[in-house]
Scaffold this motif. Structure first.
Motif, PDB file in Angstrom:
ATOM      1  N   UNK A 100     -18.994   7.759   2.244  1.00  0.00           N
ATOM      2  CA  UNK A 100     -19.834   7.941   1.058  1.00  0.00           C
ATOM      3  C   UNK A 100     -21.315   7.928   1.436  1.00  0.00           C
ATOM      4  N   UNK A 101     -21.705   6.936   2.223  1.00  0.00           N
ATOM      5  CA  UNK A 101     -23.112   6.811   2.620  1.00  0.00           C
ATOM      6  C   UNK A 101     -23.560   8.038   3.406  1.00  0.00           C
TER       7      UNK A 101
ATOM      8  N   UNK B 148     -11.657  12.101  -4.541  1.00  0.00           N
ATOM      9  CA  UNK B 148     -11.487  11.303  -5.754  1.00  0.00           C
ATOM     10  C   UNK B 148     -11.462   9.811  -5.416  1.00  0.00           C
ATOM     11  N   UNK B 149     -10.823   9.453  -4.307  1.00  0.00           N
ATOM     12  CA  UNK B 149     -10.796   8.053  -3.881  1.00  0.00           C
ATOM     13  C   UNK B 149     -12.203   7.557  -3.554  1.00  0.00           C
ATOM     14  N   UNK B 150     -12.991   8.388  -2.891  1.00  0.00           N
ATOM     15  CA  UNK B 150     -14.359   7.997  -2.539  1.00  0.00           C
ATOM     16  C   UNK B 150     -15.211   7.819  -3.799  1.00  0.00           C
TER      17      UNK B 150
ATOM     18  N   UNK C 238     -11.226   0.900   2.714  1.00  0.00           N
ATOM     19  CA  UNK C 238     -12.417   0.728   1.877  1.00  0.00           C
ATOM     20  C   UNK C 238     -13.681   0.881   2.720  1.00  0.00           C
ATOM     21  N   UNK C 239     -13.682   0.245   3.880  1.00  0.00           N
ATOM     22  CA  UNK C 239     -14.834   0.330   4.778  1.00  0.00           C
ATOM     23  C   UNK C 239     -15.055   1.766   5.240  1.00  0.00           C
ATOM     24  N   UNK C 240     -13.951   2.482   5.500  1.00  0.00           N
ATOM     25  CA  UNK C 240     -14.054   3.886   5.898  1.00  0.00           C
ATOM     26  C   UNK C 240     -14.615   4.737   4.766  1.00  0.00           C
ATOM     27  N   UNK C 241     -14.135   4.485   3.532  1.00  0.00           N
ATOM     28  CA  UNK C 241     -14.653   5.213   2.365  1.00  0.00           C
ATOM     29  C   UNK C 241     -16.159   4.964   2.208  1.00  0.00           C
ATOM     30  N   UNK C 242     -16.555   3.704   2.353  1.00  0.00           N
ATOM     31  CA  UNK C 242     -17.969   3.365   2.178  1.00  0.00           C
ATOM     32  C   UNK C 242     -18.830   4.093   3.199  1.00  0.00           C
ATOM     33  N   UNK C 243     -18.374   4.118   4.447  1.00  0.00           N
ATOM     34  CA  UNK C 243     -19.113   4.813   5.495  1.00  0.00           C
ATOM     35  C   UNK C 243     -19.219   6.303   5.195  1.00  0.00           C
TER      36      UNK C 243
END
Length: 217
Positions: free
Chosen positions: A192-193, A156-158, A185-190
């Motif tokens: 997600x991608x 859900x956070x991602x 945030x940077x970890x989530x972005x990685x």
């Protein structure tokens, strides 16, 4: 130096891992736990970088349940499943609940060290034959025309972070809105991608638009 928490119901296994890892190879074992519930409590107290998590820990909370709960409570922590089960079902379920890696207890020590360093650095780790099986599964789904959409694999956070990233908010702004650190945030972005198979921000924006996530109200 990565800080490690060992979660396994067998005291002999925990002792062996602690002797193998602690103070060596620039790794520090900060604690141990005998089941998933103890592991969650210990992780919140000790703030490890990596949790080595067994799967089956009767009669306590199992590793999959603990992994899912811990990812919700501490999204920054990396969870490396260390198990005797070379089984597709366990592998896929571990990935689904948010494990950072999956390695067998029968693996050589050097491979375990590599896996720990990999997930501690924010990367994913699967032992070689597991990677091949995942690729075969993915290609089989493509071959049979299945609609491969991994949006459901996002936490859900991602999902929240995906929408904000696509809308153009900076990492700092996203961190403030979600009340998390910029590093998270940077970890989530990685993640997600990687989960969505995207390479660039325009691809991410296009994906978010298709999912109806660009509502600016």
């Amino acid at each position: 130096m990565p800080k490690i928490l060992v979660v396994d119901d067998h005291a002999v296994v925990r002792s062996g891992l602690m002797m193998l890892l602690n103070g060596k190879h620039n790794i520090e074992v900060v604690g141990e736990a005998a089941d998933g519930e103890e592991g969650i409590q210990a992780a919140q107290l000790l703030k490890p970088d990596v949790v080595l998590m067994d799967l089956n820990m009767p009669p306590g909370m199992d590793g999959l349940t603990a992994t899912e709960k811990l990812r919700q409570l501490m999204p920054d922590v990396a969870i490396l499943i260390l198990t005797m089960h070379d089984d597709d079902e366990y592998l896929f379920r571990a990935i689904h609940v948010g494990a950072s890696g999956y390695i067998l207890k029968s693996a050589p020590h050097d491979e375990l060290l590599t896996a720990i360093r990999s997930v501690a650095a924010g990367n994913a780790y699967l032992y070689p034959t597991a990677t091949k099986r995942l690729m075969n599964e993915y290609m089989d789904r493509i071959k049979h025309g299945d609609n491969v959409d991994t949006y459901g694999s996002l936490s859900e956070r991602e999902k929240e972070a995906l929408a904000l990233i696509a809308k153009g908010f900076s990492n700092k702004e996203i961190a403030e809105q979600l009340i998390i650190s910029v590093k998270t945030v940077e970890s989530h972005k990685s993640n997600i991608m990687e989960k969505l198979g995207l390479r660039t921000r325009p691809e991410l924006v296009k994906y978010a638009a298709k999912k109806g996530l660009l509502n600016f109200e």
